[in-house]
Design a protein around this motif. Structure first.
Motif, PDB file in Angstrom:
ATOM      1  N   THR A  22       0.810  -1.228   0.000  1.00 55.06           N
ATOM      2  CA  THR A  22       0.000   0.000   0.000  1.00 55.06           C
ATOM      3  C   THR A  22       0.832   1.261   0.000  1.00 55.06           C
ATOM      4  O   THR A  22       0.361   2.308  -0.448  1.00 55.06           O
ATOM      5  CB  THR A  22      -0.971   0.020   1.197  1.00 55.06           C
ATOM      6  OG1 THR A  22      -0.214  -0.090   2.404  1.00 55.06           O
ATOM      7  CG2 THR A  22      -1.991  -1.087   1.084  1.00 55.06           C
ATOM      8  N   SER A  23       2.056   1.210   0.492  1.00 52.56           N
ATOM      9  CA  SER A  23       2.940   2.386   0.436  1.00 52.56           C
ATOM     10  C   SER A  23       4.370   1.913   0.207  1.00 52.56           C
ATOM     11  O   SER A  23       5.159   1.817   1.128  1.00 52.56           O
ATOM     12  CB  SER A  23       2.833   3.207   1.708  1.00 52.56           C
ATOM     13  OG  SER A  23       3.315   2.486   2.812  1.00 52.56           O
ATOM     14  N   PRO A  24       4.682   1.623  -1.073  1.00 52.55           N
ATOM     15  CA  PRO A  24       6.021   1.123  -1.376  1.00 52.55           C
ATOM     16  C   PRO A  24       7.083   2.186  -1.124  1.00 52.55           C
ATOM     17  O   PRO A  24       6.779   3.383  -1.095  1.00 52.55           O
ATOM     18  CB  PRO A  24       5.938   0.772  -2.865  1.00 52.55           C
ATOM     19  CG  PRO A  24       4.797   1.557  -3.380  1.00 52.55           C
ATOM     20  CD  PRO A  24       3.853   1.742  -2.235  1.00 52.55           C
ATOM     21  N   PRO A  25       8.318   1.785  -0.961  1.00 53.64           N
ATOM     22  CA  PRO A  25       9.399   2.753  -0.745  1.00 53.64           C
ATOM     23  C   PRO A  25       9.496   3.726  -1.916  1.00 53.64           C
ATOM     24  O   PRO A  25       9.230   3.382  -3.061  1.00 53.64           O
ATOM     25  CB  PRO A  25      10.659   1.887  -0.673  1.00 53.64           C
ATOM     26  CG  PRO A  25      10.186   0.503  -0.436  1.00 53.64           C
ATOM     27  CD  PRO A  25       8.786   0.421  -0.947  1.00 53.64           C
ATOM     28  N   SER A  26       9.876   4.950  -1.623  1.00 52.50           N
ATOM     29  CA  SER A  26       9.901   5.983  -2.656  1.00 52.50           C
ATOM     30  C   SER A  26      10.882   5.657  -3.784  1.00 52.50           C
ATOM     31  O   SER A  26      10.666   6.050  -4.924  1.00 52.50           O
ATOM     32  CB  SER A  26      10.210   7.339  -2.047  1.00 52.50           C
ATOM     33  OG  SER A  26      11.419   7.294  -1.342  1.00 52.50           O
ATOM     34  N   ALA A  27      11.947   4.941  -3.504  1.00 52.10           N
ATOM     35  CA  ALA A  27      12.885   4.559  -4.558  1.00 52.10           C
ATOM     36  C   ALA A  27      12.213   3.628  -5.568  1.00 52.10           C
ATOM     37  O   ALA A  27      12.410   3.761  -6.777  1.00 52.10           O
ATOM     38  CB  ALA A  27      14.110   3.883  -3.955  1.00 52.10           C
ATOM     39  N   LEU A  28      11.389   2.712  -5.087  1.00 51.45           N
ATOM     40  CA  LEU A  28      10.657   1.806  -5.965  1.00 51.45           C
ATOM     41  C   LEU A  28       9.642   2.575  -6.796  1.00 51.45           C
ATOM     42  O   LEU A  28       9.521   2.358  -8.005  1.00 51.45           O
ATOM     43  CB  LEU A  28       9.963   0.713  -5.143  1.00 51.45           C
ATOM     44  CG  LEU A  28       9.093  -0.280  -5.913  1.00 51.45           C
ATOM     45  CD1 LEU A  28       9.961  -1.093  -6.880  1.00 51.45           C
ATOM     46  CD2 LEU A  28       8.363  -1.197  -4.953  1.00 51.45           C
TER      47      LEU A  28
END
Length: 147
Positions: A22-28
């Motif tokens: 639901t909230s993947p890491p910003s790099a991804l």
């Protein structure tokens, strides 16, 4: 381990998976978005820039790509079926800069038309053509390279 501890471990693992989805890491997220970007950031090592059929010198190539990457996206133009040639070969006296990029197995070409108040970009890949407008004071002035 007791049944009570296994339940908590399973609950923590499931919660972690749900949180990741639901909230993947910003790099991804940045990587996924960059794959579908209309105006991508280019690496000067991976591209060649030509003007009037001649390659730009390495320093000018780096500057040009830097200006291209820093340009502000203005708007996308609609291209209707059968209308592609008018974007690839517009009726203008402006000679385009051409950026050639090898992306995986396919070639991507960008045709850069500099005008006084904006820059038009025509991106050609596979059988697809997209066109958009960007703003870059440096690109707009980048008209007479030393070849």
């Amino acid at each position: 381990m007791s049944e009570y501890n296994l339940t908590w471990v399973a609950l923590i693992v499931i919660t972690g998976i749900i949180k990741l989805l639901t909230s993947p890491p910003s790099a991804l997220v940045a990587w996924i978005v960059s794959k579908f970007a209309l105006h991508p950031k280019l690496d000067s090592k991976d591209v060649t820039v030509t003007f009037n059929g001649k390659h730009l010198k390495e320093e000018e190539n780096i500057k040009f790509i830097d200006y291209f990457n820093k340009a502000c996206f203005l708007k996308r133009y609609d291209i209707f079926p059968g209308n592609e040639k008018s974007f690839l070969h517009p009726e203008t006296n402006v000679t385009p800069f051409v950026i050639n990029l090898k992306k995986g197995k396919r070639d991507v070409n960008f045709f850069i038309y500099n005008y006084d108040n904006h820059v038009d970009v025509v991106k050609q890949y596979k059988e697809k053509i997209v066109s958009y407008s960007i703003s870059s004071e440096h690109l707009q002035k980048f008209s007479t390279p030393t070849l």
